[in-house]
Design a protein around this motif. Structure first.
Motif, PDB file in Angstrom:
ATOM      1  N   ASN A 186      43.729   2.746  26.600  1.00 29.47           N
ATOM      2  CA  ASN A 186      42.756   2.029  27.439  1.00 29.47           C
ATOM      3  C   ASN A 186      43.337   0.727  27.970  1.00 29.47           C
ATOM      4  OD1 ASN A 186      40.737   3.940  27.201  1.00 29.47           O
ATOM      5  ND2 ASN A 186      39.744   2.924  25.480  1.00 29.47           N
ATOM      6  N   ILE A 187      44.101   0.024  27.135  1.00 28.33           N
ATOM      7  CA  ILE A 187      44.741  -1.217  27.577  1.00 28.33           C
ATOM      8  C   ILE A 187      45.711  -0.923  28.715  1.00 28.33           C
ATOM      9  CG2 ILE A 187      46.397  -3.011  26.898  1.00 28.33           C
ATOM     10  CD1 ILE A 187      45.064  -2.917  24.085  1.00 28.33           C
ATOM     11  N   ILE A 188      46.540   0.084  28.537  1.00 27.81           N
ATOM     12  CA  ILE A 188      47.530   0.445  29.555  1.00 27.81           C
ATOM     13  C   ILE A 188      46.839   0.871  30.842  1.00 27.81           C
ATOM     14  CG2 ILE A 188      49.324   2.128  30.146  1.00 27.81           C
ATOM     15  CD1 ILE A 188      50.097   2.016  27.105  1.00 27.81           C
ATOM     16  N   ALA A 189      45.802   1.706  30.723  1.00 28.17           N
ATOM     17  CA  ALA A 189      45.092   2.182  31.917  1.00 28.17           C
ATOM     18  C   ALA A 189      44.423   1.027  32.664  1.00 28.17           C
ATOM     19  CB  ALA A 189      44.055   3.235  31.518  1.00 28.17           C
ATOM     20  N   ALA A 190      43.754   0.145  31.921  1.00 33.07           N
ATOM     21  CA  ALA A 190      43.074  -0.984  32.578  1.00 33.07           C
ATOM     22  C   ALA A 190      44.088  -1.892  33.262  1.00 33.07           C
ATOM     23  CB  ALA A 190      42.244  -1.770  31.560  1.00 33.07           C
ATOM     24  N   ALA A 191      45.205  -2.171  32.583  1.00 33.81           N
ATOM     25  CA  ALA A 191      46.228  -3.031  33.176  1.00 33.81           C
ATOM     26  C   ALA A 191      46.826  -2.383  34.427  1.00 33.81           C
ATOM     27  CB  ALA A 191      47.325  -3.333  32.154  1.00 33.81           C
TER      28      ALA A 191
END
Length: 88
Positions: free
Chosen positions: A39-44
């Protein structure tokens, strides 16, 4: 900050069933942490591609490390309980 010293009350022997339970809990924790990191990677990545959505995505991004840490803490509590570890 001083870390707690955890020791079992005595020798620890795990049954086959306890090992299976421990493995399932570890697998769940790994899955949860990997999901939060994804989720962190996708949001970034979405914020990089569409900076105008940053304000909308920032709360999700900022919440994920806390959720990952809580997944690890929950596993740790369950592990301590299963092994009968106590705080000294």
């Amino acid at each position: 900050m001083m870390q707690a010293n955890y020791k079992p009350a005595g020798p620890v022997t795990l049954s086959a069933e306890q090992i299976v339970v421990l493995h399932q809990k570890l697998r769940t924790m790994r899955h949860d942490v990997n999901g939060h990191l994804a989720n962190i990677i996708a949001a970034a990545e979405l914020m990089r591609m569409r900076p105008e959505t940053a304000a909308q995505r920032l709360p999700l991004l900022l919440d994920q490390p806390h959720k990952a840490a809580e997944s690890i803490a929950e596993f740790s509590r369950e592990f301590e309980t299963l092994l009968g570890l106590t705080r000294e």
